[in-house]
Every structure is written in C-alpha cells, then in structure tokens.
Scaffold this motif. Structure first.
Motif, short mmCIF file in Angstrom:
data_model
loop_
_atom_site.label_atom_id
_atom_site.label_comp_id
_atom_site.label_asym_id
_atom_site.label_seq_id
_atom_site.Cartn_x
_atom_site.Cartn_y
_atom_site.Cartn_z
N ILE A 71 -48.56 65.86 -44.65
CA ILE A 71 -48.09 65.54 -46.01
C ILE A 71 -49.04 64.58 -46.70
CG2 ILE A 71 -46.23 64.44 -47.32
CD1 ILE A 71 -44.30 65.46 -45.14
N THR A 72 -49.54 63.58 -45.97
CA THR A 72 -50.48 62.64 -46.58
C THR A 72 -51.76 63.34 -47.01
OG1 THR A 72 -49.57 60.89 -45.17
CG2 THR A 72 -51.62 60.41 -46.31
N THR A 73 -52.21 64.31 -46.21
CA THR A 73 -53.39 65.10 -46.58
C THR A 73 -53.11 65.91 -47.84
OG1 THR A 73 -54.09 65.23 -44.26
CG2 THR A 73 -55.02 66.85 -45.79
N GLU A 74 -51.89 66.45 -47.94
CA GLU A 74 -51.51 67.18 -49.16
C GLU A 74 -51.45 66.24 -50.36
OE1 GLU A 74 -47.82 68.88 -47.99
OE2 GLU A 74 -48.73 70.49 -46.80
N GLN A 75 -50.96 65.02 -50.16
CA GLN A 75 -50.93 64.05 -51.25
C GLN A 75 -52.35 63.71 -51.70
OE1 GLN A 75 -48.60 61.14 -49.08
NE2 GLN A 75 -46.80 61.46 -50.38
N ALA A 76 -53.26 63.58 -50.75
CA ALA A 76 -54.65 63.27 -51.09
C ALA A 76 -55.26 64.40 -51.92
CB ALA A 76 -55.47 63.05 -49.82
N ASP A 102 -56.97 66.46 -57.23
CA ASP A 102 -56.87 67.45 -58.32
C ASP A 102 -56.38 66.80 -59.61
OD1 ASP A 102 -57.69 69.41 -56.57
OD2 ASP A 102 -55.68 70.22 -56.21
N GLU A 103 -55.40 65.90 -59.50
CA GLU A 103 -54.87 65.23 -60.69
C GLU A 103 -55.94 64.38 -61.36
OE1 GLU A 103 -52.46 64.13 -63.74
OE2 GLU A 103 -52.01 65.66 -62.23
N LEU A 104 -56.71 63.65 -60.56
CA LEU A 104 -57.79 62.85 -61.12
C LEU A 104 -58.82 63.74 -61.82
CD1 LEU A 104 -58.28 60.27 -58.24
CD2 LEU A 104 -57.53 59.74 -60.57
N ALA A 105 -59.14 64.87 -61.20
CA ALA A 105 -60.10 65.79 -61.81
C ALA A 105 -59.59 66.31 -63.16
CB ALA A 105 -60.39 66.95 -60.87
N CYS A 106 -58.28 66.61 -63.22
CA CYS A 106 -57.69 67.06 -64.49
C CYS A 106 -57.78 65.99 -65.56
CB CYS A 106 -56.23 67.46 -64.27
SG CYS A 106 -56.00 68.99 -63.35
N CYS A 137 -45.25 65.27 -52.61
CA CYS A 137 -46.20 65.56 -53.70
C CYS A 137 -45.50 65.73 -55.05
CB CYS A 137 -47.04 66.79 -53.37
SG CYS A 137 -48.22 66.56 -52.02
N HIS A 138 -44.41 65.03 -55.25
CA HIS A 138 -43.72 65.08 -56.55
C HIS A 138 -44.73 64.79 -57.66
CE1 HIS A 138 -41.02 64.06 -59.85
NE2 HIS A 138 -40.01 64.55 -59.15
N ARG A 139 -44.71 65.60 -58.69
CA ARG A 139 -45.74 65.53 -59.73
C ARG A 139 -45.80 64.15 -60.39
NH1 ARG A 139 -48.42 69.15 -63.21
NH2 ARG A 139 -50.25 68.00 -63.95
N ALA A 140 -44.65 63.58 -60.69
CA ALA A 140 -44.64 62.26 -61.34
C ALA A 140 -45.24 61.19 -60.43
CB ALA A 140 -43.21 61.89 -61.75
N PHE A 141 -44.96 61.29 -59.14
CA PHE A 141 -45.51 60.32 -58.19
C PHE A 141 -47.03 60.43 -58.11
CE2 PHE A 141 -46.46 59.35 -53.58
CZ PHE A 141 -46.45 57.96 -53.75
N ILE A 142 -47.53 61.65 -58.01
CA ILE A 142 -48.99 61.85 -57.95
C ILE A 142 -49.65 61.37 -59.23
CG2 ILE A 142 -50.82 63.55 -57.71
CD1 ILE A 142 -49.26 62.97 -55.12
N GLY A 156 -52.70 57.12 -62.11
CA GLY A 156 -52.72 56.02 -63.07
C GLY A 156 -53.14 54.71 -62.45
N LEU A 157 -52.72 54.48 -61.21
CA LEU A 157 -53.12 53.26 -60.50
C LEU A 157 -54.62 53.24 -60.26
CD1 LEU A 157 -50.21 53.08 -57.89
CD2 LEU A 157 -50.59 51.48 -59.78
N VAL A 158 -55.16 54.40 -59.88
CA VAL A 158 -56.61 54.49 -59.66
C VAL A 158 -57.37 54.23 -60.96
CG1 VAL A 158 -58.50 56.04 -59.04
CG2 VAL A 158 -56.38 56.04 -57.69
N ARG A 159 -56.93 54.86 -62.03
CA ARG A 159 -57.63 54.68 -63.31
C ARG A 159 -57.53 53.24 -63.80
NH1 ARG A 159 -56.72 59.36 -67.58
NH2 ARG A 159 -58.52 58.24 -68.40
#
Length: 352
Positions: free
Chosen positions: A83-88, A93-97, A321-326, A331-334
């Motif tokens: 699951i953690t690998t899936e979250q990564a 992908d979200e960051l790329a978007c 991998c809930h979309r809002a959580f990802i 957002g934290l990274v940015r």
C-alpha cells in the motif's frame, strides 16, 4: 591571476521520501521484524542502552508464535509495503499532474525497504533536493522521531551530504486533504448503518497508544490527535448538519509501562454498558491497512463488540490512496518547495 574553472550547474533532481514503520510481508519475516521493532530505542527505550539489543531479540523470540498466528488471520503478512508503494506512485503521479517532476521513494523503520537501503538509492539517483514526508500525520518521537533519527544517521555516515538540500514535514494533523479524506470515509460508512442518523451513531476514534511518559515530557502526539478530531468533527457538522457523538481511545499497547488511555477495549465495554448499539471506529493514526486495522479492529474488537452487546459495529477504511489524501500530501511537498530547504532543527534534534 587565478581563474577558477567554470562549473556547470547541477540539474535539479527532486526526490520525496515517504517514511513508514513497515511490517512483515510473510510469516518468516515476523521474528526479524519484531527484533528490529523492539531493538529500536526510539520506539521502546530501556534505561540501560547495552540491554536494548538483547531485549529486542528476547522479546521477538517470546512473541513470535503469537504474532505469527495473528498475521495468519490476515492472510499471512502485512499489506503495508504494497500500500505504501501504491501511495508513493499515486503521489508521484499527482505531483506530475501539478507540474512537479519528482521521484517518490519509500523507506521503512523496521522492515524492507529499510531507510538505510532507500537512502543509498537516493544517493545513486543523485537527488539534489529531498523532501522528507512521514506517513504519520501526528508527530511522536516513537514514530516520526524514530524514522528521522535513522535517516539523519545515514546523512551523518556520509559526511552530511551537504550538497543535497532537504526539508522535513514533521506533522500535518489538520492538513485539509487529510481531514477531507477522513471526513469522506466516515460519512460514507455512517450511511451503511441500519439507523444512519448522526445522533444514533457513536464515533470511536482509535489511535495507536504510546507510553504516557513521552506525552508527559512534551511529546505532542496526543495534542495532535485532538486537533485532528476537532477538525473532522467540524467538517462532519458542516456536511451532516449536526455532530455525531464521539470519543477517543487507544489500542496496540505493548509491555507493562503506563500507556495512553482509555483503551479501545475498555471503551467498547463502556459504550455497551451505556446502551450504544451502533459504533463506528475510525483508525485515526493509520493511513494504510496493516495488523492494527485488519486484526485488532476488524477481528479482535469486532468479536468484543458482539460479545458485549453492540450489534452494529463497523470500521472506517484506512486512507490508503484516497484522492483527497494524496492531493494533501502533494500540497505538503509543494509547500516545502516554496519554503526553500533549510537544514531544519529536525536534524539537530535527531542527533541529540
């Protein structure tokens, strides 16, 4: 005249390191996982440091049989690495978007991929900018602190790696995406009760317990959970028009020392005595499914609820991998990118 040779600027290579505890993936992994867990002084500290490693080996040997039986009941191992690998991957992908090209890594405290091996991969990939993001929304020296110490030790063993700029997310207990994901999952699960009225459903936020002495010494773990619950209840009230009754309890105690209370077990007994027939547990400390959700909540406490007379007992799924959580993690990274890369006091504290 001395003329320094021109140095071509290094291309920026952004990395994000997700930190988690880890769990055994198969039954043969259980004992070595327990050795790693109980040998770590950041998780369970003994007054005599020389006894830490022998203690870890002894406890692992004593607990391996019981722990293996529990993992057998959830399929033979923990799904946390998967699951953690899936979250990564979802975060990458979200960051790329959002226009941020980054490689997202996974490092675990007690099982593979261990932080030490992931750190070597980060070096090999010549990452120039690293954002460290624990998958523990609530800070504790036993979780985020333990992971940070292992990572900082890696930096120190490589001379500090000063050419790699890095920044740390230390906690995000009220991050909007995290709160939105929790609220969505709670509201969805509430609709599945025979009587879906908010006032007819008792919410039970169940957190992983930690020794009370840490909180007494200033660990913000309990305070962070209280902030999360307050934010979720406000969001639920906006959505539902009223606040369902709620309580906080603690699970997963290990050892004889005093841990945060009340326990989830005692709270369930108390709720049954008060006549509650619909209880929804919220695994507030856990952002992925593992032994504490799949066995303790789904099997152990489900059986207890039936035993004490709570006929309708449900559990909110972990965030995974809930979309809002990802999106919240992105957002934290940015935000860390926008703030720059100071060598935070996190590293100084981790060395202490």
């Amino acid at each position: 005249m001395n003329i320094r040779p021109f140095k071509r600027p290094q291309p920026v290579r952004l990395g994000v390191l997700l930190l988690n505890l880890g769990g055994p993936e198969k039954l043969a992994d259980v004992e070595p996982f327990l050795r790693n867990l109980f040998s770590d002084p950041s998780i369970i500290r003994l007054p005599i440091p020389a006894l830490q490693r022998p203690f870890g080996w002894l406890i692992a040997r004593l607990r391996r049989g019981k722990s293996r039986r529990l993992y057998e009941k959830i399929g033979g191992g923990s799904p946390q690495r998967r699951i953690t690998t899936e979250q990564a991957a979802a975060l990458q992908d979200e960051l790329a978007c959002q226009g941020v090209q980054a490689r997202v890594y996974v490092g675990m405290v007690c099982w593979h991929p261990l932080i030490e091996s992931t750190f070597q991969q980060v070096l090999q990939d010549r990452i120039t900018h690293l954002v460290v993001l624990p998958l523990f929304p609530h800070f504790s020296v036993t979780t985020t602190g333990a992971a940070a110490k292992k990572l900082i030790r890696c930096f120190d063993q490589h001379g500090g790696v000063r050419e790699m700029r890095r920044s740390y997310v230390t906690h995000y207990e009220t991050e909007p995406g995290y709160i939105a994901a929790l609220t969505d999952l709670i509201a969805e699960e509430m609709r599945r009760f025979p009587d879906p009225r908010p006032e007819a459903i008792q919410l039970l936020f169940s957190a992983h317990s930690i020794p009370t002495k840490y909180v007494e010494r200033g660990d913000p773990y309990l305070r962070h959970h209280e902030r999360t619950i307050a934010a979720v209840m406000t969001a639920l009230e906006r959505r539902l028009g009223t606040r369902p009754p709620h309580r906080l309890s603690f699970q997963s105690k290990v050892g004889p020392v005093r841990w945060l209370e009340p326990s989830t077990e005692d709270t369930l007994r108390r709720l049954a005595g008060e006549g509650h027939e619909q209880v929804l547990t919220v695994p507030i400390s856990f952002v992925s499914e593992h032994i504490e959700t799949l066995y303790e909540l789904d099997i152990q406490y489900q059986a207890l609820a039936q035993e004490v007379g709570i006929p309708h007992f449900r559990r909110v799924p972990a965030l995974n991998c809930h979309r809002a959580f990802i999106r919240g993690l992105a957002g934290l990274v940015r935000a860390r990118l926008a703030a720059g890369y100071p060598l935070q006091a996190t590293e100084q504290a981790a060395r202490g």
